[in-house]
Design a protein around this motif. Structure first.
Motif, PDB file in Angstrom:
ATOM      1  N   GLY A  61      -2.324  -2.763  -5.265  1.00 59.49           N
ATOM      2  CA  GLY A  61      -1.417  -1.850  -4.576  1.00 59.49           C
ATOM      3  C   GLY A  61      -1.673  -0.404  -4.942  1.00 59.49           C
ATOM      4  N   LEU A  62      -1.876  -0.137  -6.245  1.00 57.37           N
ATOM      5  CA  LEU A  62      -2.136   1.242  -6.674  1.00 57.37           C
ATOM      6  C   LEU A  62      -3.515   1.714  -6.219  1.00 57.37           C
ATOM      7  N   ALA A  63      -4.519   0.831  -6.299  1.00 59.15           N
ATOM      8  CA  ALA A  63      -5.857   1.217  -5.851  1.00 59.15           C
ATOM      9  C   ALA A  63      -5.868   1.494  -4.353  1.00 59.15           C
ATOM     10  N   GLY A  64      -5.249   0.584  -3.582  1.00 64.19           N
ATOM     11  CA  GLY A  64      -5.168   0.799  -2.141  1.00 64.19           C
ATOM     12  C   GLY A  64      -4.327   1.999  -1.798  1.00 64.19           C
ATOM     13  N   GLY A  65      -3.220   2.196  -2.533  1.00 64.97           N
ATOM     14  CA  GLY A  65      -2.370   3.357  -2.302  1.00 64.97           C
ATOM     15  C   GLY A  65      -3.095   4.657  -2.560  1.00 64.97           C
TER      16      GLY A  65
ATOM     17  N   ILE B 112       0.837  -1.204   0.000  1.00 64.70           N
ATOM     18  CA  ILE B 112       0.000   0.000   0.000  1.00 64.70           C
ATOM     19  C   ILE B 112       0.868   1.248   0.000  1.00 64.70           C
ATOM     20  N   GLN B 113       1.871   1.269   0.875  1.00 64.71           N
ATOM     21  CA  GLN B 113       2.687   2.473   1.007  1.00 64.71           C
ATOM     22  C   GLN B 113       3.573   2.703  -0.213  1.00 64.71           C
ATOM     23  N   ILE B 114       4.048   1.644  -0.814  1.00 69.85           N
ATOM     24  CA  ILE B 114       4.835   1.800  -2.041  1.00 69.85           C
ATOM     25  C   ILE B 114       3.937   2.294  -3.173  1.00 69.85           C
ATOM     26  N   GLY B 115       2.724   1.733  -3.266  1.00 68.40           N
ATOM     27  CA  GLY B 115       1.774   2.199  -4.272  1.00 68.40           C
ATOM     28  C   GLY B 115       1.442   3.669  -4.102  1.00 68.40           C
ATOM     29  N   ALA B 116       1.188   4.081  -2.850  1.00 65.26           N
ATOM     30  CA  ALA B 116       0.913   5.484  -2.580  1.00 65.26           C
ATOM     31  C   ALA B 116       2.116   6.359  -2.908  1.00 65.26           C
ATOM     32  N   GLY B 117       3.317   5.838  -2.609  1.00 66.33           N
ATOM     33  CA  GLY B 117       4.529   6.590  -2.900  1.00 66.33           C
ATOM     34  C   GLY B 117       4.727   6.823  -4.390  1.00 66.33           C
ATOM     35  N   LEU B 118       4.440   5.809  -5.201  1.00 69.03           N
ATOM     36  CA  LEU B 118       4.559   5.961  -6.650  1.00 69.03           C
ATOM     37  C   LEU B 118       3.585   7.008  -7.179  1.00 69.03           C
ATOM     38  N   LEU B 119       2.358   6.966  -6.700  1.00 63.42           N
ATOM     39  CA  LEU B 119       1.362   7.955  -7.127  1.00 63.42           C
ATOM     40  C   LEU B 119       1.746   9.358  -6.673  1.00 63.42           C
ATOM     41  N   ALA B 120       2.274   9.460  -5.455  1.00 62.61           N
ATOM     42  CA  ALA B 120       2.700  10.761  -4.957  1.00 62.61           C
ATOM     43  C   ALA B 120       3.844  11.325  -5.791  1.00 62.61           C
ATOM     44  N   LEU B 121       4.789  10.461  -6.189  1.00 61.03           N
ATOM     45  CA  LEU B 121       5.906  10.911  -7.033  1.00 61.03           C
ATOM     46  C   LEU B 121       5.404  11.534  -8.336  1.00 61.03           C
ATOM     47  N   LEU B 122       4.369  10.948  -8.917  1.00 62.30           N
ATOM     48  CA  LEU B 122       3.815  11.480 -10.161  1.00 62.30           C
ATOM     49  C   LEU B 122       3.170  12.852  -9.954  1.00 62.30           C
ATOM     50  N   ALA B 123       2.652  13.092  -8.743  1.00 61.89           N
ATOM     51  CA  ALA B 123       1.952  14.347  -8.469  1.00 61.89           C
ATOM     52  C   ALA B 123       2.859  15.455  -7.944  1.00 61.89           C
ATOM     53  N   LEU B 124       4.114  15.137  -7.605  1.00 63.52           N
ATOM     54  CA  LEU B 124       5.005  16.139  -7.008  1.00 63.52           C
ATOM     55  C   LEU B 124       5.206  17.391  -7.872  1.00 63.52           C
ATOM     56  N   PRO B 125       5.257  17.283  -9.211  1.00 65.82           N
ATOM     57  CA  PRO B 125       5.425  18.505 -10.006  1.00 65.82           C
ATOM     58  C   PRO B 125       4.277  19.505  -9.846  1.00 65.82           C
ATOM     59  N   LEU B 126       3.154  19.049  -9.300  1.00 70.30           N
ATOM     60  CA  LEU B 126       1.989  19.926  -9.159  1.00 70.30           C
ATOM     61  C   LEU B 126       1.997  20.726  -7.870  1.00 70.30           C
TER      62      LEU B 126
ATOM     63  N   VAL C 252      11.576  -9.957  -3.286  1.00 71.51           N
ATOM     64  CA  VAL C 252      10.211  -9.792  -2.779  1.00 71.51           C
ATOM     65  C   VAL C 252       9.369  -8.919  -3.704  1.00 71.51           C
ATOM     66  N   PHE C 253      10.014  -8.039  -4.468  1.00 74.14           N
ATOM     67  CA  PHE C 253       9.251  -7.140  -5.340  1.00 74.14           C
ATOM     68  C   PHE C 253       8.578  -7.895  -6.480  1.00 74.14           C
ATOM     69  N   ALA C 254       9.165  -9.022  -6.884  1.00 71.07           N
ATOM     70  CA  ALA C 254       8.517  -9.858  -7.901  1.00 71.07           C
ATOM     71  C   ALA C 254       7.222 -10.438  -7.351  1.00 71.07           C
ATOM     72  N   ARG C 255       7.242 -10.780  -6.062  1.00 76.62           N
ATOM     73  CA  ARG C 255       6.023 -11.311  -5.432  1.00 76.62           C
ATOM     74  C   ARG C 255       4.951 -10.235  -5.324  1.00 76.62           C
ATOM     75  N   LEU C 256       5.376  -9.006  -5.024  1.00 72.74           N
ATOM     76  CA  LEU C 256       4.417  -7.908  -4.932  1.00 72.74           C
ATOM     77  C   LEU C 256       3.895  -7.486  -6.297  1.00 72.74           C
ATOM     78  N   GLY C 257       4.721  -7.691  -7.334  1.00 74.41           N
ATOM     79  CA  GLY C 257       4.372  -7.191  -8.659  1.00 74.41           C
ATOM     80  C   GLY C 257       3.055  -7.708  -9.185  1.00 74.41           C
ATOM     81  N   VAL C 258       2.702  -8.950  -8.852  1.00 71.89           N
ATOM     82  CA  VAL C 258       1.446  -9.516  -9.359  1.00 71.89           C
ATOM     83  C   VAL C 258       0.234  -8.838  -8.743  1.00 71.89           C
ATOM     84  N   HIS C 259       0.451  -8.101  -7.660  1.00 72.77           N
ATOM     85  CA  HIS C 259      -0.652  -7.410  -6.983  1.00 72.77           C
ATOM     86  C   HIS C 259      -0.623  -5.902  -7.255  1.00 72.77           C
ATOM     87  N   TRP C 260       0.005  -5.479  -8.363  1.00 75.61           N
ATOM     88  CA  TRP C 260       0.238  -4.050  -8.564  1.00 75.61           C
ATOM     89  C   TRP C 260      -1.072  -3.256  -8.684  1.00 75.61           C
ATOM     90  N   ARG C 261      -2.108  -3.859  -9.271  1.00 82.42           N
ATOM     91  CA  ARG C 261      -3.374  -3.132  -9.401  1.00 82.42           C
ATOM     92  C   ARG C 261      -3.985  -2.854  -8.030  1.00 82.42           C
TER      93      ARG C 261
END
Length: 280
Positions: free
Chosen positions: A210-214, A36-50, A199-208
């Protein structure tokens, strides 16, 4: 508390309950929290220029909050080894508002009226009532209680840090997005050290998921951070824990979970506490 702030915190509570219900994906609690926190972090990174770069005075609070989130995830995972969601969640989430209320008075100068204290204590009592018969393990074991209370302490710690940081920054959205970006990077680093890069390969299958929860997690806590710049931290901290009521409703309506009479009574006590805080 004015109506706009009250509704914002209620929306945050709904979102918080939503991502908890969404992410029943078969991972252990630490991996789920990290996802969840990594997903939220990725989304936040995309929004930082704003948004603007936080003020210098806000960065120590961002760093402290990121460190406290590590402790929160660690002790939450430990608590779940001793008990289930129905016990750990109410004890940890229900105890943190009391810690926040006492410390915010000492550290931030936030004062509550007698009616607000009554509402806060009523709400917390309702959440604890859920824990009494909330899990499959009827008895609250000592190790579970210790780890759940330590989790509550870390929740209180990062809540107070973020309230101070957002107030110092005078821009709640900028603070929140940079916080999530930093926290996502920190959690990814911690996860790599503890579980190995594979471990990131294991998380990768749940990326959708992760991003929704993030997205829901980031939206919920951003609303809370804004609210803490507009109202006493203790009130916001307590009201956001009404998420336990929404989680129960989601479980009943969507997951077909039963609602025992004692838990229904606990919900009514929580709602009464929230109403007292709004009206006081």
């Amino acid at each position: 508390m004015n109506t706009a702030v009250f509704l914002a915190v209620m929306a945050a509570a709904v979102l918080h309950a939503g991502w908890n219900a969404l992410l029943k994906i078969g991972l252990d609690r630490f991996l789920t929290a990290s996802l969840i926190q990594i997903g939220a972090g990725l989304l936040a990174l995309l929004a930082l220029p704003l948004v603007a770069l936080p003020a210098a005075s806000a960065w120590p609070w961002i760093a402290l909050s990121a460190l406290l989130h590590i402790g929160y995830n660690h002790f939450l995972a430990r608590a779940y080894r001793h008990g289930d969601l129905g016990q750990v969640y109410p004890i940890s989430r229900g105890s943190s508002p009391l810690i926040v209320a006492l410390l915010s008075l000492l550290l931030l100068g936030d004062r509550l009226s007698a009616g607000q204290w009554l509402g806060l204590l009523t709400l917390v009592a309702g959440i604890w009532l859920m824990a009494v018969r909330g899990g499959h393990n009827r008895r609250i074991a000592g190790p579970l209680l210790v780890d759940a209370l330590l989790t509550a302490s870390f929740i209180a710690g990062y809540t107070l840090a973020d309230a101070a940081g957002a107030r110092a920054n005078q821009d709640a959205l900028s603070y929140a997005l940079w916080l999530f970006a930093v926290n996502g990077l920190v959690m990814a680093a911690v996860l790599a050290v503890q579980r190995g890069p594979q471990v990131f390969a294991r998380l990768g299958v749940h990326w959708r998921s992760g991003l929704a929860g993030g997205l829901m997690s980031m939206s919920a806590y951003s609303l809370v951070i804004w609210a803490m710049t507009q109202a006493p931290v203790a009130l916001v901290s307590a009201l956001r824990e009404t998420s336990v009521v929404f989680a129960l409703l989601i479980g009943w309506a969507l997951l077909k979970e039963s609602v025992p009479p004692l838990r229904l009574l606990a919900c009514l006590v929580i709602v009464a506490g929230a109403a007292l805080m709004k009206l006081s």
